[in-house]
Design a protein around this motif. Structure first.
Motif, PDB file in Angstrom:
ATOM      1  N   SER A 147      33.642  18.624  -2.646  1.00 12.62           N
ATOM      2  CA  SER A 147      35.102  18.677  -2.693  1.00 12.62           C
ATOM      3  C   SER A 147      35.711  17.651  -3.632  1.00 12.62           C
ATOM      4  CB  SER A 147      35.674  18.462  -1.285  1.00 12.62           C
ATOM      5  OG  SER A 147      35.346  17.169  -0.804  1.00 12.62           O
ATOM      6  N   LEU A 148      34.897  16.772  -4.198  1.00 19.36           N
ATOM      7  CA  LEU A 148      35.401  15.772  -5.139  1.00 19.36           C
ATOM      8  C   LEU A 148      35.610  16.387  -6.520  1.00 19.36           C
ATOM      9  CD1 LEU A 148      33.363  12.553  -4.286  1.00 19.36           C
ATOM     10  CD2 LEU A 148      35.821  12.870  -4.060  1.00 19.36           C
ATOM     11  N   THR A 149      36.661  15.981  -7.163  1.00 18.08           N
ATOM     12  CA  THR A 149      36.965  16.414  -8.529  1.00 18.08           C
ATOM     13  C   THR A 149      37.150  15.182  -9.398  1.00 18.08           C
ATOM     14  OG1 THR A 149      38.074  18.409  -7.714  1.00 18.08           O
ATOM     15  CG2 THR A 149      38.514  17.745  -9.985  1.00 18.08           C
ATOM     16  N   ILE A 150      36.403  15.117 -10.494  1.00 26.42           N
ATOM     17  CA  ILE A 150      36.483  13.995 -11.425  1.00 26.42           C
ATOM     18  C   ILE A 150      37.503  14.339 -12.505  1.00 26.42           C
ATOM     19  CG2 ILE A 150      35.173  12.511 -12.975  1.00 26.42           C
ATOM     20  CD1 ILE A 150      32.657  13.308 -11.458  1.00 26.42           C
ATOM     21  N   THR A 190      39.737  12.821  -7.163  1.00 31.11           N
ATOM     22  CA  THR A 190      40.558  13.435  -6.112  1.00 31.11           C
ATOM     23  C   THR A 190      39.629  14.184  -5.157  1.00 31.11           C
ATOM     24  OG1 THR A 190      40.939  15.440  -7.413  1.00 31.11           O
ATOM     25  CG2 THR A 190      42.578  13.666  -7.591  1.00 31.11           C
ATOM     26  N   ARG A 191      40.026  14.226  -3.901  1.00 29.04           N
ATOM     27  CA  ARG A 191      39.212  14.874  -2.865  1.00 29.04           C
ATOM     28  C   ARG A 191      40.078  15.866  -2.100  1.00 29.04           C
ATOM     29  NH1 ARG A 191      38.239  10.794  -0.034  1.00 29.04           N
ATOM     30  NH2 ARG A 191      39.452  11.214   1.834  1.00 29.04           N
ATOM     31  N   GLU A 192      39.546  17.057  -1.889  1.00 24.63           N
ATOM     32  CA  GLU A 192      40.232  18.092  -1.124  1.00 24.63           C
ATOM     33  C   GLU A 192      39.476  18.318   0.177  1.00 24.63           C
ATOM     34  OE1 GLU A 192      40.585  21.564  -3.461  1.00 24.63           O
ATOM     35  OE2 GLU A 192      41.952  20.664  -4.943  1.00 24.63           O
ATOM     36  N   LEU A 193      40.172  18.078   1.258  1.00 19.82           N
ATOM     37  CA  LEU A 193      39.561  18.237   2.580  1.00 19.82           C
ATOM     38  C   LEU A 193      40.531  18.953   3.483  1.00 19.82           C
ATOM     39  CD1 LEU A 193      37.800  14.817   3.257  1.00 19.82           C
ATOM     40  CD2 LEU A 193      36.730  16.976   2.667  1.00 19.82           C
ATOM     41  N   ALA A 194      39.987  19.795   4.371  1.00 18.32           N
ATOM     42  CA  ALA A 194      40.822  20.467   5.368  1.00 18.32           C
ATOM     43  C   ALA A 194      41.211  19.455   6.425  1.00 18.32           C
ATOM     44  CB  ALA A 194      40.058  21.632   6.001  1.00 18.32           C
ATOM     45  N   GLN A 195      42.497  19.303   6.638  1.00 23.55           N
ATOM     46  CA  GLN A 195      42.983  18.353   7.628  1.00 23.55           C
ATOM     47  C   GLN A 195      42.898  18.969   9.006  1.00 23.55           C
ATOM     48  OE1 GLN A 195      43.663  15.333   6.699  1.00 23.55           O
ATOM     49  NE2 GLN A 195      43.417  15.825   4.542  1.00 23.55           N
TER      50      GLN A 195
END
Length: 442
Positions: A147-150, A190-195
């Protein structure tokens, strides 16, 4: 004539019994014939009249009322007593039964509503646990790494050898984007995670920012820092240091790391290298002042690398560390990070009936120095409570016997049998009997 008419009327009456229908028809026919004879001949035999008179009276009698099939006869106009065969319920009894039936219906409705509410609560709990489990799985390093984006600024790719970084990211299968950043020549994550508790995904910006500079740009930053330290004024608006300070003022939670490329020294010897000092024209003390200003005043660290391969290895290490951060933060949230894991991390629950006290006693014995789990188990098996051990101590006469009371106990550890020994036995006795709290057990 009137008798004949009355008989005819009775003939068409439907109130007669079926059992007398045939007799009535014959009687009516006989009467009609006698009337016709009487009209034709004015002389009538008295004997015939006398013989027909009883039959006429019988035929002219009113019809019988059929007997009701009900066991209870109809009430007369002056009768007030109810039927003895029929049981009627009183109004109070009927109302009580209706109220009781209504209460049962209400109780059933309440039970259905309670079961429906309980079922809905269980469903919500299952959904909550499912979402929490999905959130926990997303926090694992291998899932968080996906889920990390550089985010790479286009100015970084202008350096010679930056293709090595793109090839490494493409080979690893990590996501990266080339987009302009607020601070030029920087790389961020940036990191995208389901809250938990939400249907959508949230994007989280990491606090780490890597600022890629060559040796010439770094010398410009050092000179700007030295000017600031000498004049106690801010840097000029065109310098790289001014852009960095402006970025830090707007993003106070960011941590900037300077990645200096082109230096032939490592980070430990870069400041004292004669070549770097000759290029900058500063002594060791001046360089230390610049380091203190960047690290302590601006929270900016500096790392030196020979080529882009070393820079790529550093960025890969930072990416992996960021993927492990959520799980580590979750593990450290429950308690202090220096507490030991395993059974010692949680205490023993003691119930009201006393269950668990023996385990507490076992843990207390294990707290002594050089007392293993096997030794503590052997002691607590022979004396299940401290009170029983104190009673055993009190039954002995000399102190020497009390110190050696636990020494002959057998201990089984890793398939071997041994004794507790006089040393551990003496320390346990001293722990339970020493009045001085400052006294050492060893």
């Amino acid at each position: 004539m009137s008798a004949a008419l009355r008989a005819t009327t009775w003939e068409i009456s439907e109130s007669e019994d079926e059992c007398h229908s045939e007799t009535k028809t014959e009687s009516v026919t006989f009467i009609v014939e006698s009337v016709d004879t009487q009209c034709s001949d004015d002389t009538t035999s008295p004997t015939l009249a006398s013989t027909d008179e009883p039959s006429q009276d019988h035929n002219l009698s009113p019809p019988r009322v059929p007997r009701s099939k009900s066991p209870c006869p109809p009430l007369g106009p002056g009768s007030l007593s109810p039927c003895p065969d029929r049981k009627r319920r009183s109004r109070d009894h009927t109302e009580a039964e209706q109220l009781k039936a209504k209460q049962k219906r209400d109780a059933r409705d309440d039970q259905r509503a309670a079961r429906a509410i309980e079922k809905e609560e269980r469903k919500r709990e299952q959904q909550g646990r499912k979402k929490l489990a999905e959130h926990m799985r997303s926090l694992r390093p291998e899932n968080c790494l996906k889920s990390l984006t550089i985010c790479i600024d286009p100015a970084v790719l202008q350096h010679n050898g930056s293709d090595f970084l793109l090839d490494r990211l493409s080979t690893s299968g990590w996501r990266f984007v080339i987009d302009s950043q607020s601070l030029p020549q920087t790389i961020c994550w940036t990191r995208e995670l389901a809250q938990p508790g939400e249907d959508g995904c949230g994007s989280v910006e990491e606090d780490q920012v890597s600022w890629v500079l060559d040796l010439a740009d770094f010398i410009d930053v050092v000179i700007s820092v030295k000017e600031v330290l000498r004049s106690d004024e801010g840097p000029s608006g065109r310098s790289l240091l001014a852009g960095m300070l402006e970025f830090l003022n707007g993003n106070a939670n960011k941590v900037v790391t300077l990645l200096v490329i082109g230096s032939q020294m490592n980070s430990a010897s870069a400041w004292s290298a004669p070549s770097l000092q000759a290029q900058i024209g500063m002594e060791d003390l001046d360089m230390e002042e610049v380091m203190v200003y960047l690290q302590l005043c601006r929270n900016v660290s500096v790392s030196f690398f020979r080529d882009w391969q070393a820079v790529t290895d550093h960025l890969v290490g930072v990416t992996k560390a960021l993927s492990k951060r959520p799980s580590r933060q979750l593990a450290e949230r429950g308690g202090l990070p220096f507490c030991a894991d395993g059974p010692w991390a949680s205490g023993v629950q003691v119930k009201k009936e006393g269950a668990g006290l023996r385990q507490v006693w076992n843990r207390q014995v294990q707290q002594l120095n050089r007392v293993s789990v096997a030794v503590a188990t052997a002691v607590t098996a022979s004396y299940p409570s401290p009170h029983l051990l104190l009673q055993a101590y009190g039954s002995l006469e000399s102190v020497e016997q009390r110190r050696k009371l636990l020494a002959p106990l057998s201990v089984t550890s890793e398939g071997r049998e041994r004794r507790v020994g006089p040393d551990i036995s003496s320390r346990i006795y001293r722990c339970l009997s020493e009045p001085n709290p400052e006294m050492g057990l060893d």
